[in-house]
Design a protein around this motif. Structure first.
Motif, PDB file in Angstrom:
ATOM      1  N   PHE A  67      34.809  60.924  37.914  1.00  0.00           N
ATOM      2  CA  PHE A  67      35.266  61.356  36.594  1.00  0.00           C
ATOM      3  C   PHE A  67      36.354  60.459  36.012  1.00  0.00           C
ATOM      4  CE2 PHE A  67      35.046  65.218  39.433  1.00  0.00           C
ATOM      5  CZ  PHE A  67      33.712  65.508  39.162  1.00  0.00           C
ATOM      6  N   ALA A  68      36.890  59.561  36.814  1.00  0.00           N
ATOM      7  CA  ALA A  68      38.143  58.886  36.460  1.00  0.00           C
ATOM      8  C   ALA A  68      37.963  57.881  35.322  1.00  0.00           C
ATOM      9  CB  ALA A  68      38.727  58.190  37.683  1.00  0.00           C
ATOM     10  N   LYS A  69      38.998  57.771  34.512  1.00  0.00           N
ATOM     11  CA  LYS A  69      39.113  56.723  33.504  1.00  0.00           C
ATOM     12  C   LYS A  69      40.000  55.589  33.988  1.00  0.00           C
ATOM     13  CE  LYS A  69      36.789  59.017  30.344  1.00  0.00           C
ATOM     14  NZ  LYS A  69      35.448  58.562  29.906  1.00  0.00           N
ATOM     15  N   LEU A  70      40.800  55.875  35.007  1.00  0.00           N
ATOM     16  CA  LEU A  70      41.750  54.896  35.547  1.00  0.00           C
ATOM     17  C   LEU A  70      41.823  55.063  37.057  1.00  0.00           C
ATOM     18  CD1 LEU A  70      44.202  52.846  35.181  1.00  0.00           C
ATOM     19  CD2 LEU A  70      45.652  54.899  35.143  1.00  0.00           C
ATOM     20  N   ALA A  71      41.899  53.928  37.763  1.00  0.00           N
ATOM     21  CA  ALA A  71      42.162  53.959  39.197  1.00  0.00           C
ATOM     22  C   ALA A  71      43.405  53.119  39.473  1.00  0.00           C
ATOM     23  CB  ALA A  71      40.976  53.414  39.979  1.00  0.00           C
ATOM     24  N   LEU A  72      44.318  53.676  40.245  1.00  0.00           N
ATOM     25  CA  LEU A  72      45.452  52.903  40.740  1.00  0.00           C
ATOM     26  C   LEU A  72      45.018  52.337  42.084  1.00  0.00           C
ATOM     27  CD1 LEU A  72      48.392  52.003  40.392  1.00  0.00           C
ATOM     28  CD2 LEU A  72      49.094  54.070  41.579  1.00  0.00           C
ATOM     29  N   VAL A  73      44.785  51.036  42.136  1.00  0.00           N
ATOM     30  CA  VAL A  73      44.146  50.397  43.279  1.00  0.00           C
ATOM     31  C   VAL A  73      45.144  49.530  44.030  1.00  0.00           C
ATOM     32  CG1 VAL A  73      42.386  48.713  43.978  1.00  0.00           C
ATOM     33  CG2 VAL A  73      41.853  50.429  42.235  1.00  0.00           C
ATOM     34  N   MET A  74      45.194  49.718  45.351  1.00  0.00           N
ATOM     35  CA  MET A  74      45.994  48.860  46.212  1.00  0.00           C
ATOM     36  C   MET A  74      45.133  47.684  46.672  1.00  0.00           C
ATOM     37  SD  MET A  74      48.731  50.620  46.173  1.00  0.00           S
ATOM     38  CE  MET A  74      48.463  51.836  44.871  1.00  0.00           C
ATOM     39  N   ALA A  75      45.654  46.477  46.558  1.00  0.00           N
ATOM     40  CA  ALA A  75      44.899  45.281  46.955  1.00  0.00           C
ATOM     41  C   ALA A  75      45.848  44.242  47.527  1.00  0.00           C
ATOM     42  CB  ALA A  75      44.154  44.696  45.754  1.00  0.00           C
ATOM     43  N   ARG A  76      45.321  43.433  48.423  1.00  0.00           N
ATOM     44  CA  ARG A  76      46.100  42.332  48.985  1.00  0.00           C
ATOM     45  C   ARG A  76      46.277  41.253  47.918  1.00  0.00           C
ATOM     46  NH1 ARG A  76      45.421  42.532  54.993  1.00  0.00           N
ATOM     47  NH2 ARG A  76      46.672  40.643  55.010  1.00  0.00           N
ATOM     48  N   THR A  77      47.495  40.761  47.776  1.00  0.00           N
ATOM     49  CA  THR A  77      47.743  39.570  46.967  1.00  0.00           C
ATOM     50  C   THR A  77      48.167  38.410  47.861  1.00  0.00           C
ATOM     51  OG1 THR A  77      49.890  40.602  46.460  1.00  0.00           O
ATOM     52  CG2 THR A  77      48.210  40.661  44.756  1.00  0.00           C
ATOM     53  N   SER A  78      48.094  38.625  49.168  1.00  0.00           N
ATOM     54  CA  SER A  78      48.315  37.573  50.157  1.00  0.00           C
ATOM     55  C   SER A  78      47.360  37.815  51.319  1.00  0.00           C
ATOM     56  CB  SER A  78      49.761  37.586  50.664  1.00  0.00           C
ATOM     57  OG  SER A  78      49.918  36.719  51.770  1.00  0.00           O
ATOM     58  N   ARG A  79      46.673  36.773  51.757  1.00  0.00           N
ATOM     59  CA  ARG A  79      45.779  36.927  52.909  1.00  0.00           C
ATOM     60  C   ARG A  79      46.580  37.129  54.193  1.00  0.00           C
ATOM     61  NH1 ARG A  79      40.631  36.196  51.543  1.00  0.00           N
ATOM     62  NH2 ARG A  79      40.187  35.080  49.608  1.00  0.00           N
ATOM     63  N   GLU A  80      47.793  36.643  54.194  1.00  0.00           N
ATOM     64  CA  GLU A  80      48.674  36.821  55.347  1.00  0.00           C
ATOM     65  C   GLU A  80      49.299  38.202  55.277  1.00  0.00           C
ATOM     66  OE1 GLU A  80      52.715  34.782  57.274  1.00  0.00           O
ATOM     67  OE2 GLU A  80      51.788  33.959  55.475  1.00  0.00           O
ATOM     68  N   ALA A 121      49.834  46.752  43.645  1.00  0.00           N
ATOM     69  CA  ALA A 121      49.134  47.858  42.982  1.00  0.00           C
ATOM     70  C   ALA A 121      48.643  47.402  41.613  1.00  0.00           C
ATOM     71  CB  ALA A 121      50.068  49.066  42.835  1.00  0.00           C
ATOM     72  N   PHE A 122      47.428  47.822  41.268  1.00  0.00           N
ATOM     73  CA  PHE A 122      46.815  47.418  40.009  1.00  0.00           C
ATOM     74  C   PHE A 122      46.301  48.643  39.260  1.00  0.00           C
ATOM     75  CE2 PHE A 122      46.699  43.705  42.644  1.00  0.00           C
ATOM     76  CZ  PHE A 122      46.945  42.651  41.775  1.00  0.00           C
ATOM     77  N   LEU A 123      46.501  48.632  37.953  1.00  0.00           N
ATOM     78  CA  LEU A 123      45.967  49.655  37.072  1.00  0.00           C
ATOM     79  C   LEU A 123      44.587  49.185  36.619  1.00  0.00           C
ATOM     80  CD1 LEU A 123      49.260  50.255  35.098  1.00  0.00           C
ATOM     81  CD2 LEU A 123      48.131  51.940  36.581  1.00  0.00           C
ATOM     82  N   VAL A 124      43.563  49.846  37.133  1.00  0.00           N
ATOM     83  CA  VAL A 124      42.184  49.391  36.928  1.00  0.00           C
ATOM     84  C   VAL A 124      41.434  50.409  36.076  1.00  0.00           C
ATOM     85  CG1 VAL A 124      40.031  48.709  38.046  1.00  0.00           C
ATOM     86  CG2 VAL A 124      42.234  48.246  39.176  1.00  0.00           C
ATOM     87  N   PRO A 125      41.169  50.113  34.796  1.00  0.00           N
ATOM     88  CA  PRO A 125      40.267  50.980  34.023  1.00  0.00           C
ATOM     89  C   PRO A 125      38.893  50.982  34.680  1.00  0.00           C
ATOM     90  CG  PRO A 125      41.439  49.424  32.602  1.00  0.00           C
ATOM     91  CD  PRO A 125      41.664  48.972  34.016  1.00  0.00           C
ATOM     92  N   MET A 126      38.158  52.058  34.489  1.00  0.00           N
ATOM     93  CA  MET A 126      36.889  52.200  35.192  1.00  0.00           C
ATOM     94  C   MET A 126      35.693  51.630  34.435  1.00  0.00           C
ATOM     95  SD  MET A 126      37.793  53.485  38.047  1.00  0.00           S
ATOM     96  CE  MET A 126      36.310  54.124  38.808  1.00  0.00           C
TER      97      MET A 126
END
Length: 394
Positions: free
Chosen positions: A169-182, A192-197
């Motif tokens: 149902f979501a219009k927005l997801a707050l997504v955790m993602a790596r910004t460093s491979r290390e 953290a990223f604000l991701v529209p669906m």
């Protein structure tokens, strides 16, 4: 709910809050509980009820008044969740990700532009989801595979998030993602990223079939070369995602504790009603001392859970860090709810195993609370580590 004057302790003033809670309590009993059979049959909350919940402001309880919310403090919000949770868990589930986690993260860590864009929409009832768990990682951020790579002025995200409440149902997801491979100290490799669906590359899997909690939906969110502008990074700063997630999880864990206490009260009321109506050997079974012991133990645990919830909320409103206390409260309340649901089945005897009676459904619904927002076992580790760090620093 219309934003109300602020009290000296933060949040809305006590009289306005008490009036709202009484209104909510009546709404739960007069409207939401009678609709439970329809929600269960259709595995969905009817749209007229969702409209009513939006009109009551239930999606914006914690949003600041300047963004269209009620501006409740944590104590008030958690009490509202406890009252709402007397009814079917789906009603809490549809609102609580907005209130306790996504709103909290945006309020605490978002830029002014991010707050202005998203908080009014969430307060008005657009549904959000929180993307932390993955197929191969949950609490273990070092195992997180979702990557966000900078490409010019944009971010490109790839990965899969699993068991995401409200994803369909979501219009927005707050997504955790790596910004460093290390893997970096203090989880600084997670942002953290604000991701529209709706951007290309965002897709949602089919709703998972579950043991209980009819009307609440979870599903995978897949990110395939999803291109987002630079301002999708929460707070505009890399490496703060996990910290913001953990801060918002304090509120999420208190929400689960409140849900456990609210539903536990409903379960106990149902057990008492059955015990006073069911007769054996010529008397109501409520007169049997071993039945009374189960009822009393349930009341004891609910009272303890309610006191823990009130204390943790008071502390967070006073500005204290409550990671350990929020975790302890969630563990105790969710485990207590499970025990109360088990006793309710036992009080019902053979009838408790039949779908005709609510006890069977309560038992299935309550089980997830010991897993949501950190399992009992992972929270035991978090509590112990916090205790040992504090002890070593003395």
């Amino acid at each position: 709910m219309t934003p109300q004057p602020v009290s000296s302790q933060g949040g809305i003033d006590a009289d306005s809050f008490d009036a709202f809670i009484e209104q909510l309590r009546r709404y739960v009993r007069d409207r939401l509980i009678p609709a439970e059979a329809q929600v269960i049959a259709e595995d969905a909350i009817p749209e007229p009820i969702l409209r009513e919940m939006r009109d009551m402001g239930l999606f914006g309880l914690t949003m600041p008044a300047e963004y269209g919310g009620a501006g409740m403090n944590v104590s008030q919000y958690v009490e509202a969740i406890r009252q709402l949770s007397y009814a079917l868990p789906a009603y809490r589930s549809i609102t609580s990700i907005n209130l306790g986690m996504v709103c909290s993260a945006i309020k605490n860590g978002g830029t002014d532009a991010q707050k202005a864009e998203w908080l009014p929409r969430l307060a008005a009832g657009e549904i959000a989801s929180f993307g932390l768990t993955e197929p191969g990682s949950g609490s273990d951020s070092a195992a997180m595979q979702t990557m966000a790579v900078r490409d010019g002025d944009d971010w490109v995200l790839n990965g899969t998030k699993r068991y995401i409440t409200n994803a369909p149902f979501a219009k927005l997801a707050l997504v955790m993602a790596r910004t460093s491979r290390e893997t970096l100290p203090k989880n600084a490799h997670v942002s953290a990223f604000l991701v529209p669906m709706d951007p290309p590359g965002v897709s949602v899997g089919k709703s998972d079939r579950k043991m209980g909690q009819a009307g609440s939906h979870i599903a995978d969110i897949m990110l395939d070369d999803v291109r987002l502008p630079a301002d999708a990074l929460l707070g505009g700063e890399e490496g703060r995602g996990f910290a913001l997630a953990m801060q918002s999880l304090d509120n999420g864990r208190l929400s689960i504790a409140a849900a456990s206490a609210g539903y536990g009260r409903r379960i106990l009321d149902t057990a008492m009603r059955y015990a006073t109506e069911r007769r054996a050997f010529g008397v109501p079974i409520a007169e049997f001392q071993l039945i009374q012991a189960m009822l009393a133990d349930s009341e004891i645990e609910l009272y303890a859970a309610e006191c823990m919830i009130a204390d943790a909320c008071r502390r967070i409103d006073a500005g204290e860090k409550v990671l350990r206390k929020a975790a302890a409260t969630k563990v105790f309340a969710s485990e207590a709810c499970g025990r109360i649901a088990d006793r309710c089945v036992q009080v019902h005897g053979g009838a408790g195993y039949l779908a005709e009676y609510e006890a069977e459904r309560f038992y299935r619904d309550a089980r997830i609370y010991r897993i949501y927002e950190g399992t009992t076992q992972i929270l035991q580790l978090a509590i112990a580590k916090n205790m040992l760090r504090e002890f070593a620093s003395v």
